[in-house]
Design an enzyme around this catalytic site. Structure first.
Site, PDB file in Angstrom:
ATOM      1  N   ASP A  13       0.844  -1.194   0.000  1.00  0.00           N
ATOM      2  CA  ASP A  13       0.000   0.000   0.000  1.00  0.00           C
ATOM      3  C   ASP A  13       0.878   1.242   0.000  1.00  0.00           C
ATOM      4  O   ASP A  13       0.950   1.984   0.987  1.00  0.00           O
ATOM      5  CB  ASP A  13      -0.957  -0.038   1.210  1.00  0.00           C
ATOM      6  CG  ASP A  13      -2.018  -1.115   1.041  1.00  0.00           C
ATOM      7  OD1 ASP A  13      -2.389  -1.414  -0.112  1.00  0.00           O
ATOM      8  OD2 ASP A  13      -2.475  -1.666   2.054  1.00  0.00           O
ATOM      9  N   LYS A  35       0.767  -8.083  -2.562  1.00  0.00           N
ATOM     10  CA  LYS A  35      -0.487  -7.576  -3.140  1.00  0.00           C
ATOM     11  C   LYS A  35      -0.288  -6.156  -3.663  1.00  0.00           C
ATOM     12  O   LYS A  35       0.161  -5.274  -2.937  1.00  0.00           O
ATOM     13  CB  LYS A  35      -1.586  -7.596  -2.081  1.00  0.00           C
ATOM     14  CG  LYS A  35      -2.942  -7.103  -2.590  1.00  0.00           C
ATOM     15  CD  LYS A  35      -4.039  -7.411  -1.597  1.00  0.00           C
ATOM     16  CE  LYS A  35      -4.284  -6.340  -0.578  1.00  0.00           C
ATOM     17  NZ  LYS A  35      -4.870  -5.107  -1.113  1.00  0.00           N
ATOM     18  N   ASP A  63      -4.946  -6.681  -6.638  1.00  0.00           N
ATOM     19  CA  ASP A  63      -6.253  -6.430  -6.013  1.00  0.00           C
ATOM     20  C   ASP A  63      -6.981  -5.362  -6.828  1.00  0.00           C
ATOM     21  O   ASP A  63      -7.174  -4.233  -6.379  1.00  0.00           O
ATOM     22  CB  ASP A  63      -6.042  -5.994  -4.558  1.00  0.00           C
ATOM     23  CG  ASP A  63      -7.305  -6.072  -3.731  1.00  0.00           C
ATOM     24  OD1 ASP A  63      -8.328  -6.577  -4.254  1.00  0.00           O
ATOM     25  OD2 ASP A  63      -7.280  -5.627  -2.571  1.00  0.00           O
ATOM     26  N   LYS A  65     -10.084  -5.395  -7.941  1.00  0.00           N
ATOM     27  CA  LYS A  65     -11.516  -5.259  -7.595  1.00  0.00           C
ATOM     28  C   LYS A  65     -12.348  -4.880  -8.822  1.00  0.00           C
ATOM     29  O   LYS A  65     -13.069  -3.877  -8.838  1.00  0.00           O
ATOM     30  CB  LYS A  65     -11.707  -4.261  -6.459  1.00  0.00           C
ATOM     31  CG  LYS A  65     -11.055  -4.723  -5.147  1.00  0.00           C
ATOM     32  CD  LYS A  65     -11.740  -4.127  -3.948  1.00  0.00           C
ATOM     33  CE  LYS A  65     -11.252  -4.703  -2.640  1.00  0.00           C
ATOM     34  NZ  LYS A  65      -9.849  -4.371  -2.316  1.00  0.00           N
ATOM     35  N   ASP A  68     -17.663  -4.251 -13.598  1.00  0.00           N
ATOM     36  CA  ASP A  68     -18.160  -3.516 -14.769  1.00  0.00           C
ATOM     37  C   ASP A  68     -18.982  -4.520 -15.586  1.00  0.00           C
ATOM     38  O   ASP A  68     -19.232  -5.640 -15.116  1.00  0.00           O
ATOM     39  CB  ASP A  68     -16.965  -2.945 -15.570  1.00  0.00           C
ATOM     40  CG  ASP A  68     -17.339  -1.687 -16.349  1.00  0.00           C
ATOM     41  OD1 ASP A  68     -18.416  -1.683 -16.982  1.00  0.00           O
ATOM     42  OD2 ASP A  68     -16.563  -0.722 -16.327  1.00  0.00           O
ATOM     43  N   PRO A  70     -19.664  -7.480 -18.264  1.00  0.00           N
ATOM     44  CA  PRO A  70     -18.775  -8.626 -18.474  1.00  0.00           C
ATOM     45  C   PRO A  70     -17.701  -8.422 -19.549  1.00  0.00           C
ATOM     46  O   PRO A  70     -16.534  -8.764 -19.328  1.00  0.00           O
ATOM     47  CB  PRO A  70     -19.755  -9.755 -18.847  1.00  0.00           C
ATOM     48  CG  PRO A  70     -21.011  -9.394 -18.119  1.00  0.00           C
ATOM     49  CD  PRO A  70     -21.098  -7.889 -18.180  1.00  0.00           C
ATOM     50  N   THR A 119     -15.461  -4.994   3.450  1.00  0.00           N
ATOM     51  CA  THR A 119     -15.639  -5.011   4.909  1.00  0.00           C
ATOM     52  C   THR A 119     -15.989  -3.620   5.437  1.00  0.00           C
ATOM     53  O   THR A 119     -16.327  -3.461   6.603  1.00  0.00           O
ATOM     54  CB  THR A 119     -14.371  -5.541   5.615  1.00  0.00           C
ATOM     55  OG1 THR A 119     -13.234  -4.972   4.994  1.00  0.00           O
ATOM     56  CG2 THR A 119     -14.283  -7.046   5.534  1.00  0.00           C
ATOM     57  N   ARG A 169      -5.057  -9.319  12.682  1.00  0.00           N
ATOM     58  CA  ARG A 169      -4.218  -8.557  13.606  1.00  0.00           C
ATOM     59  C   ARG A 169      -3.623  -9.477  14.667  1.00  0.00           C
ATOM     60  O   ARG A 169      -4.381 -10.135  15.401  1.00  0.00           O
ATOM     61  CB  ARG A 169      -5.057  -7.486  14.324  1.00  0.00           C
ATOM     62  CG  ARG A 169      -5.507  -6.338  13.426  1.00  0.00           C
ATOM     63  CD  ARG A 169      -4.317  -5.473  13.047  1.00  0.00           C
ATOM     64  NE  ARG A 169      -4.659  -4.393  12.144  1.00  0.00           N
ATOM     65  CZ  ARG A 169      -4.602  -4.465  10.810  1.00  0.00           C
ATOM     66  NH1 ARG A 169      -4.233  -5.585  10.209  1.00  0.00           N
ATOM     67  NH2 ARG A 169      -4.891  -3.424  10.060  1.00  0.00           N
ATOM     68  N   GLY A 198      -1.022  -6.077   6.579  1.00  0.00           N
ATOM     69  CA  GLY A 198      -0.238  -4.920   6.159  1.00  0.00           C
ATOM     70  C   GLY A 198       0.369  -4.148   7.307  1.00  0.00           C
ATOM     71  O   GLY A 198       1.536  -4.338   7.668  1.00  0.00           O
ATOM     72  N   ARG A 199      -0.438  -3.274   7.921  1.00  0.00           N
ATOM     73  CA  ARG A 199       0.121  -2.343   8.899  1.00  0.00           C
ATOM     74  C   ARG A 199       0.817  -2.988  10.095  1.00  0.00           C
ATOM     75  O   ARG A 199       1.829  -2.443  10.562  1.00  0.00           O
ATOM     76  CB  ARG A 199      -0.964  -1.350   9.335  1.00  0.00           C
ATOM     77  CG  ARG A 199      -1.191  -0.299   8.258  1.00  0.00           C
ATOM     78  CD  ARG A 199      -2.471   0.451   8.451  1.00  0.00           C
ATOM     79  NE  ARG A 199      -3.634  -0.405   8.201  1.00  0.00           N
ATOM     80  CZ  ARG A 199      -4.885   0.025   8.243  1.00  0.00           C
ATOM     81  NH1 ARG A 199      -5.137   1.282   8.548  1.00  0.00           N
ATOM     82  NH2 ARG A 199      -5.889  -0.798   7.975  1.00  0.00           N
TER      83      ARG A 199
END
Ligand code: C5P
Length: 225
Positions: A13, A35, A63, A65, A68, A70, A119, A169, A198-199
């Protein structure tokens, strides 16, 4: 999924290829897959995917996402995956036909993951499970869901789909903006195949030590499965 596989997905990220490359160099021995999210992909495109693979990443998870019509998704998946992607995401909310188009575009060597529900949005377990069943019907290789939903999704879809969980976490670490979190060990016990973390690694004083501690926790969770 073999118990030898390293299930840690580290999200790059960051907004530049140079920063991404640096993280790959630091962590490639301890991370299963890197990722590339929308931030880096919008900044640097397929070039970012190639640079990360060249820097030593064993696999790249895009990623993207996709969501739209097909035909557009099929073309986008084909183009995005041509840079050497191992996994790519598409939204289940685009429907079964759209997911099928993503699978066609991505080709046989790429695992298409259906994002069940973001999420950041409210969703019931039933909605998430139905979305996972759509992904299965469309020929996807896996789905993305919260670790809290993983056990029920596994029950519904059986062993065929890989389950990828963000919102992980280690005990005692800061949850940040993730609301429904689980520890790495609990997520593995719930049936997750891949953990996006990640973090807790990126912001640790010693990222390498943090990722090694997570791997140890995963190994002991596997021992108690
Ligand atoms: O830093 P953290 O461990 O929260 O990073 C989680 C990663 O997983 C981020 O790249 C985020 O965009 C991604 N993600 C998520 N929740 C989803 C889908 C993806 O947190 N439902």
């Amino acid at each position: 999924m073999s118990s030898a596989h390293n299930p840690i997905v580290f999200p790059l990220d960051v907004a530049s290829i140079d920063d991404a490359r640096e993280w790959v160099r630091r962590l490639s021995d301890e991370v299963g897959v890197f990722k590339v999210g929308l931030e880096l992909f919008c900044a640097a495109g397929p070039e970012a995917v190639r640079a990360i693979a060249d820097a030593g990443a064993a696999g790249v998870f895009l990623d993207a996402k996709l969501h739209d019509i097909p035909a557009t998704v099929e073309g986008a998946a084909r183009e995005a995956c041509s840079a050497g992607v191992r996994m790519i995401t598409a939204h289940c909310q685009g429907g079964v036909e759209m997911l099928r188009a993503a699978v066609r575009g991505a080709g046989d060597d790429v695992c298409v993951l259906g994002v069940t529900r973001l999420t950041s949005l409210p969703a019931s377990q039933d909605e998430v499970t139905q979305a996972a069943l759509q992904a299965l019907e469309a020929g996807c290789g896996g789905i993305v869901c919260s670790p809290r939903e993983a056990a029920a999704v596994r029950e519904a879809v059986g062993p065929k789909l890989q389950i990828v969980c963000p919102g992980v976490r280690p005990a005692g670490s800061d949850a940040g903006d993730q609301v429904r979190v689980m520890t790495p060990g609990d997520a593995i016990r719930a049936g997750a195949d891949w953990l996006v973390i990640g973090r807790p690694i990126r912001n640790a004083a010693d990222p390498l030590a943090a990722v090694r501690a997570i791997r140890e926790e995963i190994a002991s969770a596997r021992g108690t499965q």
